[in-house]
Design a protein around this motif. Structure first.
Motif, PDB file in Angstrom:
ATOM      1  N   VAL A 171       0.814  -1.217   0.000  1.00  0.00           N
ATOM      2  CA  VAL A 171       0.000   0.000   0.000  1.00  0.00           C
ATOM      3  C   VAL A 171       0.848   1.267   0.000  1.00  0.00           C
ATOM      4  O   VAL A 171       0.432   2.300  -0.548  1.00  0.00           O
ATOM      5  N   GLU A 172       2.051   1.213   0.594  1.00  0.00           N
ATOM      6  CA  GLU A 172       2.896   2.410   0.598  1.00  0.00           C
ATOM      7  C   GLU A 172       3.347   2.758  -0.816  1.00  0.00           C
ATOM      8  O   GLU A 172       3.263   3.915  -1.244  1.00  0.00           O
ATOM      9  N   ALA A 173       3.826   1.743  -1.555  1.00  0.00           N
ATOM     10  CA  ALA A 173       4.251   1.982  -2.941  1.00  0.00           C
ATOM     11  C   ALA A 173       3.076   2.441  -3.788  1.00  0.00           C
ATOM     12  O   ALA A 173       3.213   3.334  -4.643  1.00  0.00           O
ATOM     13  N   ALA A 174       1.889   1.865  -3.558  1.00  0.00           N
ATOM     14  CA  ALA A 174       0.705   2.246  -4.324  1.00  0.00           C
ATOM     15  C   ALA A 174       0.285   3.677  -4.016  1.00  0.00           C
ATOM     16  O   ALA A 174      -0.063   4.450  -4.922  1.00  0.00           O
ATOM     17  N   SER A 175       0.302   4.042  -2.739  1.00  0.00           N
ATOM     18  CA  SER A 175      -0.094   5.396  -2.352  1.00  0.00           C
ATOM     19  C   SER A 175       0.855   6.440  -2.928  1.00  0.00           C
ATOM     20  O   SER A 175       0.432   7.485  -3.422  1.00  0.00           O
ATOM     21  N   GLN A 176       2.144   6.150  -2.874  1.00  0.00           N
ATOM     22  CA  GLN A 176       3.135   7.085  -3.430  1.00  0.00           C
ATOM     23  C   GLN A 176       2.985   7.190  -4.949  1.00  0.00           C
ATOM     24  O   GLN A 176       3.081   8.286  -5.510  1.00  0.00           O
ATOM     25  N   ARG A 177       2.729   6.063  -5.599  1.00  0.00           N
ATOM     26  CA  ARG A 177       2.632   6.042  -7.062  1.00  0.00           C
ATOM     27  C   ARG A 177       1.382   6.749  -7.562  1.00  0.00           C
ATOM     28  O   ARG A 177       1.434   7.546  -8.508  1.00  0.00           O
ATOM     29  N   TYR A 178       0.252   6.474  -6.946  1.00  0.00           N
ATOM     30  CA  TYR A 178      -1.019   6.972  -7.477  1.00  0.00           C
ATOM     31  C   TYR A 178      -1.473   8.298  -6.860  1.00  0.00           C
ATOM     32  O   TYR A 178      -2.162   9.085  -7.516  1.00  0.00           O
ATOM     33  N   PHE A 179      -1.082   8.550  -5.591  1.00  0.00           N
ATOM     34  CA  PHE A 179      -1.589   9.753  -4.913  1.00  0.00           C
ATOM     35  C   PHE A 179      -0.474  10.671  -4.412  1.00  0.00           C
ATOM     36  O   PHE A 179      -0.753  11.714  -3.837  1.00  0.00           O
ATOM     37  N   HIS A 180       0.785  10.255  -4.605  1.00  0.00           N
ATOM     38  CA  HIS A 180       1.954  11.083  -4.270  1.00  0.00           C
ATOM     39  C   HIS A 180       1.964  11.491  -2.796  1.00  0.00           C
ATOM     40  O   HIS A 180       2.264  12.640  -2.457  1.00  0.00           O
ATOM     41  N   LYS A 181       1.639  10.521  -1.947  1.00  0.00           N
ATOM     42  CA  LYS A 181       1.672  10.769  -0.503  1.00  0.00           C
ATOM     43  C   LYS A 181       1.783   9.432   0.221  1.00  0.00           C
ATOM     44  O   LYS A 181       1.525   8.379  -0.371  1.00  0.00           O
ATOM     45  N   PRO A 182       2.176   9.440   1.491  1.00  0.00           N
ATOM     46  CA  PRO A 182       2.328   8.183   2.227  1.00  0.00           C
ATOM     47  C   PRO A 182       0.987   7.509   2.511  1.00  0.00           C
ATOM     48  O   PRO A 182      -0.069   8.162   2.516  1.00  0.00           O
ATOM     49  N   ALA A 183       1.052   6.223   2.766  1.00  0.00           N
ATOM     50  CA  ALA A 183      -0.166   5.456   3.032  1.00  0.00           C
ATOM     51  C   ALA A 183      -0.891   5.940   4.285  1.00  0.00           C
ATOM     52  O   ALA A 183      -2.101   5.738   4.420  1.00  0.00           O
ATOM     53  N   SER A 184      -0.175   6.574   5.183  1.00  0.00           N
ATOM     54  CA  SER A 184      -0.797   7.076   6.419  1.00  0.00           C
ATOM     55  C   SER A 184      -1.807   8.180   6.149  1.00  0.00           C
ATOM     56  O   SER A 184      -2.676   8.445   6.983  1.00  0.00           O
ATOM     57  N   ARG A 185      -1.726   8.805   4.969  1.00  0.00           N
ATOM     58  CA  ARG A 185      -2.608   9.940   4.664  1.00  0.00           C
ATOM     59  C   ARG A 185      -3.692   9.598   3.642  1.00  0.00           C
ATOM     60  O   ARG A 185      -4.375  10.492   3.137  1.00  0.00           O
ATOM     61  N   LEU A 186      -3.872   8.322   3.353  1.00  0.00           N
ATOM     62  CA  LEU A 186      -4.919   7.925   2.406  1.00  0.00           C
ATOM     63  C   LEU A 186      -6.296   8.282   2.948  1.00  0.00           C
ATOM     64  O   LEU A 186      -6.606   8.065   4.122  1.00  0.00           O
ATOM     65  N   THR A 187      -7.141   8.811   2.084  1.00  0.00           N
ATOM     66  CA  THR A 187      -8.508   9.127   2.472  1.00  0.00           C
ATOM     67  C   THR A 187      -9.393   7.892   2.294  1.00  0.00           C
ATOM     68  O   THR A 187      -8.980   6.885   1.724  1.00  0.00           O
TER      69      THR A 187
END
Length: 238
Positions: A171-187
């Protein structure tokens, strides 16, 4: 049978037994070690990387960045539970109703409905594909991780090894790739979108979602609310 043939048969049995015991020993050690250590790579990541090399694609890199559960937004475990395994906090590794439906079906064919525990066991330790041998090994490994790991650990490992796109694992790699932020900040919405592509992350794209994926995202969001939102995660200590 001649003495030579007997000797050859004994050597073959010895080596086969040694290989089987070694593999089982590696699995047992992995279950014990990964109950507290990060998973550096999974069997699926290895399979994808080797497959790319064998096909001549040397640009493919299976990438993952391990993060602890505290570094993952609570919306993400809720999204995958709502999407794929709503009884995850209470079952012992298997969806009994889904298994019974397979046994009752006329075709007897293996189908989806694997729990998050089964998917974690498969992703970490086994190869892709469908066969009764692999399903049997998956069941054995699922019992192992359900016995040794906590539910929180299972969901943490799952989110760190799940495939979210071409070469994108965790999820960290996915969050950085798709939303340009760490997984901790996913909405909540972003987590639901990532969960929506999991059934086929190579075919479906989180960065270019199809109409089907957007519909699935909305369905997951409704399921997340019905489960109780972040309160569900706190209640089950996930």
């Amino acid at each position: 049978m001649s003495q030579r043939k007997k000797s050859l048969a004994q050597r073959i049995r010895f080596w086969l037994t040694s290989i089987v015991l070694t593999v089982f020993g590696i699995w047992i050690a992995g279950i014990l070690l990964f109950s507290f250590l990060p998973v550096p790579f999974s069997a699926v990541m290895t399979e994808r990387q080797v497959g790319a090399w064998l096909s001549g694609d040397f640009s493919y890199v299976a990438h993952s960045d391990w993060v602890s559960r505290n570094e993952i937004s609570s919306w993400m475990p809720l999204a995958v539970i709502a999407s794929e395994d709503q009884t995850f906090p209470t079952h012992w590794g298997f969806d009994v109703q889904a298994i019974q439906s397979v046994l009752d079906s006329e075709s007897g064919q293996m189908r989806g409905a694997s729990t998050l525990s089964q998917q974690t066991a498969k992703n970490v330790f086994l190869w892709a594909g469908r066969s009764w041998v692999r399903k049997g090994l998956e069941a054995m490994l699922t019992v192992g991780i359900e016995t040794v790991w906590s539910k929180k650990r299972i969901i943490t490992v799952y989110l760190n090894v799940a495939e979210f796109g071409e070469g994108i694992f965790g999820v960290e790699a996915a969050s950085q790739r798709y939303f340009h932020k760490p997984a901790s900040r996913l909405t909540m919405s972003e987590a639901a979108l990532l969960a929506a592509v999991l059934p086929n992350p190579v075919r479906f794209r989180a960065d270019r979602p199809s109409g089907y994926i957007l519909q699935r995202q909305q369905w997951i969001l409704r399921q997340m609310r019905q489960l109780g939102g972040e309160g569900f995660i706190r209640q089950h200590k996930l």
